[in-house]
Design a protein around this motif. Structure first.
Motif, PDB file in Angstrom:
ATOM      1  N   ARG A 161      35.823  42.664  46.195  1.00 53.51           N
ATOM      2  CA  ARG A 161      37.187  42.107  45.633  1.00 53.51           C
ATOM      3  C   ARG A 161      36.604  41.816  44.262  1.00 53.51           C
ATOM      4  NH1 ARG A 161      41.175  37.525  47.816  1.00 53.51           N
ATOM      5  NH2 ARG A 161      42.508  37.317  45.773  1.00 53.51           N
ATOM      6  N   PRO A 162      37.495  42.218  42.984  1.00 53.96           N
ATOM      7  CA  PRO A 162      36.914  41.744  41.885  1.00 53.96           C
ATOM      8  C   PRO A 162      37.377  40.205  41.590  1.00 53.96           C
ATOM      9  CG  PRO A 162      38.300  44.082  41.919  1.00 53.96           C
ATOM     10  CD  PRO A 162      38.419  43.460  43.162  1.00 53.96           C
ATOM     11  N   LEU A 163      36.553  39.731  40.745  1.00 51.72           N
ATOM     12  CA  LEU A 163      36.870  38.152  40.594  1.00 51.72           C
ATOM     13  C   LEU A 163      38.219  38.012  39.909  1.00 51.72           C
ATOM     14  CD1 LEU A 163      33.425  36.614  39.905  1.00 51.72           C
ATOM     15  CD2 LEU A 163      34.474  36.869  41.893  1.00 51.72           C
ATOM     16  N   ASN A 164      38.762  38.930  39.179  1.00 48.36           N
ATOM     17  CA  ASN A 164      39.971  38.648  38.517  1.00 48.36           C
ATOM     18  C   ASN A 164      41.284  39.072  39.445  1.00 48.36           C
ATOM     19  OD1 ASN A 164      39.792  41.537  38.645  1.00 48.36           O
ATOM     20  ND2 ASN A 164      40.190  41.899  36.317  1.00 48.36           N
ATOM     21  N   THR A 165      41.014  39.083  40.781  1.00 47.19           N
ATOM     22  CA  THR A 165      42.473  39.041  41.410  1.00 47.19           C
ATOM     23  C   THR A 165      43.098  37.836  42.135  1.00 47.19           C
ATOM     24  OG1 THR A 165      40.785  39.736  43.031  1.00 47.19           O
ATOM     25  CG2 THR A 165      41.814  41.677  41.891  1.00 47.19           C
ATOM     26  N   ASN A 166      42.982  36.983  41.349  1.00 50.48           N
ATOM     27  CA  ASN A 166      43.601  35.685  41.707  1.00 50.48           C
ATOM     28  C   ASN A 166      42.893  35.097  43.111  1.00 50.48           C
ATOM     29  OD1 ASN A 166      45.877  35.800  39.932  1.00 50.48           O
ATOM     30  ND2 ASN A 166      46.942  37.338  41.239  1.00 50.48           N
ATOM     31  N   ILE A 167      41.613  34.699  42.857  1.00 52.50           N
ATOM     32  CA  ILE A 167      40.773  34.290  43.840  1.00 52.50           C
ATOM     33  C   ILE A 167      41.375  32.949  43.976  1.00 52.50           C
ATOM     34  CG2 ILE A 167      38.425  33.315  44.444  1.00 52.50           C
ATOM     35  CD1 ILE A 167      39.007  36.246  44.361  1.00 52.50           C
ATOM     36  N   GLU A 168      41.839  32.452  45.155  1.00 56.02           N
ATOM     37  CA  GLU A 168      42.261  31.024  45.384  1.00 56.02           C
ATOM     38  C   GLU A 168      41.353  29.794  45.367  1.00 56.02           C
ATOM     39  OE1 GLU A 168      45.307  31.170  48.127  1.00 56.02           O
ATOM     40  OE2 GLU A 168      46.746  32.475  46.978  1.00 56.02           O
ATOM     41  N   ARG A 169      40.319  30.195  46.560  1.00 56.86           N
ATOM     42  CA  ARG A 169      39.548  29.296  46.773  1.00 56.86           C
ATOM     43  C   ARG A 169      38.046  29.846  46.897  1.00 56.86           C
ATOM     44  NH1 ARG A 169      40.415  24.434  49.518  1.00 56.86           N
ATOM     45  NH2 ARG A 169      38.812  24.960  51.179  1.00 56.86           N
TER      46      ARG A 169
ATOM     47  N   ILE B 293      26.005  35.490  32.804  1.00 60.84           N
ATOM     48  CA  ILE B 293      26.671  35.564  33.794  1.00 60.84           C
ATOM     49  C   ILE B 293      27.917  35.930  33.601  1.00 60.84           C
ATOM     50  CG2 ILE B 293      27.410  34.402  35.830  1.00 60.84           C
ATOM     51  CD1 ILE B 293      24.879  32.740  35.899  1.00 60.84           C
ATOM     52  N   ARG B 294      28.642  35.234  32.659  1.00 65.13           N
ATOM     53  CA  ARG B 294      30.138  35.643  32.199  1.00 65.13           C
ATOM     54  C   ARG B 294      30.077  37.111  31.820  1.00 65.13           C
ATOM     55  NH1 ARG B 294      30.410  32.070  29.045  1.00 65.13           N
ATOM     56  NH2 ARG B 294      31.534  30.222  30.318  1.00 65.13           N
ATOM     57  N   GLN B 295      29.042  37.365  30.954  1.00 69.30           N
ATOM     58  CA  GLN B 295      29.145  38.676  30.082  1.00 69.30           C
ATOM     59  C   GLN B 295      28.787  39.691  31.315  1.00 69.30           C
ATOM     60  OE1 GLN B 295      26.959  39.027  26.495  1.00 69.30           O
ATOM     61  NE2 GLN B 295      26.988  41.129  26.493  1.00 69.30           N
ATOM     62  N   SER B 296      28.006  39.495  32.109  1.00 69.11           N
ATOM     63  CA  SER B 296      27.651  40.590  33.152  1.00 69.11           C
ATOM     64  C   SER B 296      28.761  40.725  34.076  1.00 69.11           C
ATOM     65  CB  SER B 296      26.394  40.233  33.941  1.00 69.11           C
ATOM     66  OG  SER B 296      26.662  39.168  34.469  1.00 69.11           O
ATOM     67  N   VAL B 297      29.615  39.585  34.639  1.00 75.90           N
ATOM     68  CA  VAL B 297      30.710  39.764  35.616  1.00 75.90           C
ATOM     69  C   VAL B 297      31.736  40.457  34.926  1.00 75.90           C
ATOM     70  CG1 VAL B 297      32.367  38.588  36.751  1.00 75.90           C
ATOM     71  CG2 VAL B 297      29.965  37.875  37.061  1.00 75.90           C
ATOM     72  N   ASP B 298      32.080  40.154  33.509  1.00 78.54           N
ATOM     73  CA  ASP B 298      33.069  40.785  32.753  1.00 78.54           C
ATOM     74  C   ASP B 298      32.931  42.337  32.637  1.00 78.54           C
ATOM     75  OD1 ASP B 298      34.202  38.431  32.452  1.00 78.54           O
ATOM     76  OD2 ASP B 298      33.799  38.425  30.326  1.00 78.54           O
TER      77      ASP B 298
ATOM     78  N   SER C 117      35.131  45.250  34.406  1.00 75.99           N
ATOM     79  CA  SER C 117      35.512  46.584  33.566  1.00 75.99           C
ATOM     80  C   SER C 117      35.232  47.875  34.326  1.00 75.99           C
ATOM     81  CB  SER C 117      35.144  46.214  32.085  1.00 75.99           C
ATOM     82  OG  SER C 117      35.519  45.470  31.482  1.00 75.99           O
ATOM     83  N   ARG C 118      33.987  47.829  34.905  1.00 74.23           N
ATOM     84  CA  ARG C 118      33.740  48.980  35.498  1.00 74.23           C
ATOM     85  C   ARG C 118      34.293  49.331  36.756  1.00 74.23           C
ATOM     86  NH1 ARG C 118      31.023  53.245  35.024  1.00 74.23           N
ATOM     87  NH2 ARG C 118      29.456  52.935  36.586  1.00 74.23           N
ATOM     88  N   GLN C 119      34.712  47.985  37.523  1.00 71.46           N
ATOM     89  CA  GLN C 119      35.838  48.143  38.668  1.00 71.46           C
ATOM     90  C   GLN C 119      37.049  48.861  38.408  1.00 71.46           C
ATOM     91  OE1 GLN C 119      35.025  44.027  39.955  1.00 71.46           O
ATOM     92  NE2 GLN C 119      33.887  44.597  41.811  1.00 71.46           N
ATOM     93  N   ASP C 120      37.442  48.382  37.200  1.00 74.38           N
ATOM     94  CA  ASP C 120      38.784  49.030  36.849  1.00 74.38           C
ATOM     95  C   ASP C 120      38.929  50.653  36.682  1.00 74.38           C
ATOM     96  OD1 ASP C 120      39.917  46.342  37.036  1.00 74.38           O
ATOM     97  OD2 ASP C 120      40.032  46.133  34.561  1.00 74.38           O
TER      98      ASP C 120
END
Length: 563
Positions: free
Chosen positions: A306-314, A537-542, A546-549
């Motif tokens: 699951r991508p981290l930009n999909t409203n992870i709640e907890r 870490i932030r740059q690699s996750v971002d 983008s690749r996941q999109d």
């Protein structure tokens, strides 16, 4: 309705990870992996109730031969080797279901077939030859029916380059349940139903064509492309509800779970070409004043990750550690020869160079870990809107005690520290890996998935920083960082299992320092390059997002998360 000889669904095992090709166990291999056992405490058991069995004309045949009619219900149990072993159990005893003796279909599966009209609860009784007897009740999952596929059931067609629309009818009890959608996939010698989308049950479900790229049964090439293929032409669409009940009820087994599944399966004609993915990769090199850094990130396909930009709640940060070799010594020998006519003199000169990072008090490393944890928490909260569960709440959970004890050391040559009471979450030695092996069907009993379920976490993140002492271009002592991070969470199935969403590594040069800097307890922030590490870490996750999109993860998870 005619009867067809075929193998029973469920007699299968993932020999490696959950994201690899599901392997059918032939009779010879199955016998090799099967052990006879009478001690129920040395057996893992999964009670099974499978409603509305699919037609064996699908060609899905696994293991030994079994016989059933389309639409029948199968009830029984699968017996597996316990934690620390892989394989099946041949019970030294008997199994009955509803008073009828169950047939041993091989692969630890003992089942009784019931007519489609008989979907009543059934009692499964397991009796060992040593006199031990236990029983448990199995109830069916709510039923569902495929009403139409792209508007019809007559000669239904699915074009994988177009959206798929499924209309369903279902029991009142099915409201709020999750369904899994599957088609038949194949590889060399392998054939099976592969999930590609899950969703909350509804009268109409529309699936984006990107979902066909992300099968739960897949095999990865060096590029991450899925080497398994959908079966084009004649195929079958299957929609299922799967319910797991992990209530033990005092069962004597080493592991126990009830799984009830209701199916509906319809023939379709499948067309269209898609490039399936087993995993995707993001990598880059970044120039900095002190040299070049690089990162590499891998993510499983969208069924598992699951991508981290999909409203992870907890999300919880469950382990942060630093380790380092602070001492290095190298020797260089040179030999010279002097000729004095009657004799020669051979001289050897050895130069020894030592690099030594100062041994610091524990408080420096503890403060560094606290600073890393605070910044990582802020990144997850601010960048992705996630609620970050405090690490002390995670380590206080009794399940957390089952993880591996970390190495704690602080010497002139070596440092190893963990944040507060955090532990090492993954096996590292061969002995640990060997002891941790098990059939994937019982992997939900591991500490990681149990911790996710018990604390209602979407995901868990870990971070490890490994330093190596070295010299920079000016021959000054530096610490070279190698950073590893991992995010683990539930798959689209939302069945309480855990899978790696993404994992990354970062490496690069160090920075020189002066001893005067250690008058500040936060000196390791600069010397250990805290800000650079967090930025990467932030740059690699971002970049991974983008690749996941690009491969439609956002479309797949929009359907999976919609209510």
């Amino acid at each position: 309705m005619k009867k067809i000889i075929a193998g029973l669904i469920g007699v299968s095992i993932f020999l490696t990870s959950c994201a690899t090709v599901q392997t059918k166990i032939g009779e010879v291999a199955m016998k090799f992996m099967t052990t006879k056992e009478k001690d129920l405490s040395k057996i893992s058991a999964i009670g099974m109730y499978q409603s509305n069995m699919y037609s064996t004309e699908t060609g899905i045949t696994l293991g030994s031969k079994a016989e059933w009619d389309e639409g029948q219900n199968s009830v029984g149990v699968q017996l597996l080797k316990p934690d620390g072993a892989v394989g099946f159990i041949n019970l030294d005893g008997t199994v009955t279901v509803g008073g009828q003796t169950a047939t041993n279909f091989g692969g630890g599966v003992y089942m009784v077939m019931f007519e489609a009209s008989d979907n009543s609860p059934k009692t499964v009784k397991v009796e060992s030859s040593d006199g031990t007897v236990t029983e448990f009740k199995m109830t069916p999952a709510p039923s569902l029916r495929i009403k139409s596929i792209n508007g019809t059931l007559d000669d239904a067609e699915i074009d994988m380059t177009q959206p798929l629309e499924i209309e369903l009818e279902y029991d009142e009890a099915a409201k709020g349940k999750r369904v899994r959608v599957a088609l038949i996939t194949k590889a060399v010698g392998v054939k099976g139903f592969a999930f590609f989308q899950s969703a909350q049950i509804a009268e109409k479900i529309t699936i984006h064509p990107d979902a066909f790229k992300h099968k739960h049964i897949n095999g990865g090439s060096p590029t991450g492309k899925d080497v398994t293929n959908w079966s084009l032409g004649d195929n079958y669409l299957q929609v299922s509800i799967v319910e797991d009940d992990r209530t033990n009820d005092g069962q004597p087994f080493s592991y126990f779970k009830r799984t009830s599944t209701s199916f509906d399966t319809k023939p379709v004609t499948l067309s269209g070409e898609v490039e399936g993915r087993s995993y995707i990769t993001a990598k880059d090199k970044i120039d900095a004043p002190n040299g070049t850094f690089s990162y590499l990130v891998n993510a499983s396909n969208a069924w598992y990750a699951r991508p981290l930009n999909t409203n992870i709640e907890r999300i919880g940060i469950a382990s942060v550690s630093v380790e380092g070799v602070l001492y290095k010594q190298e020797s260089d020998s040179k030999t010279s020869e002097t000729d004095y006519g009657a004799y020669k003199v051979i001289s050897t000169t050895t130069t020894t160079t030592t690099w030594q990072f100062p041994q610091l008090d524990d408080t420096y490393w503890d403060q560094f870990l606290e600073n890393i944890y605070a910044d990582l928490t802020g990144m997850l909260r601010d960048e992705y809107g996630a609620s970050v569960v405090d690490v002390d709440k995670i380590t206080a959970n009794p399940i957390y005690d089952e993880f591996y004890l970390p190495n704690d050391a602080n010497t002139e040559k070596y440092i190893s520290k963990n944040l507060r009471d955090t532990k090492r979450l993954y096996p590292s030695s061969f002995g640990e890996i060997l002891g941790d092996r098990k059939t994937s069907l019982i992997a939900d009993a591991d500490p990681m998935p149990r911790l996710l379920r018990d604390m209602d976490l979407d995901a868990i993140m870990t971070l490890a920083i490994d330093y190596r002492v070295a010299a920079d271009k000016d021959d000054k002592i530096v610490l070279l960082p190698l950073v590893s991070y991992k995010v683990v969470g539930q798959t689209q199935a939302f069945d309480g299992q855990a899978n790696t969403w993404l994992q990354g590594t970062i490496e690069g040069p160090g920075v020189s320092f002066s001893r005067e800097e250690f008058s500040d307890l936060n000196a390791l922030n600069r010397i250990g390059q805290k800000d650079r590490i967090l930025d990467l870490i932030r740059q690699s996750v971002d970049e991974m997002t983008s690749r996941q999109d690009e491969f439609g993860y956002d479309h797949v998870w929009e359907v999976a998360l919609s209510n």
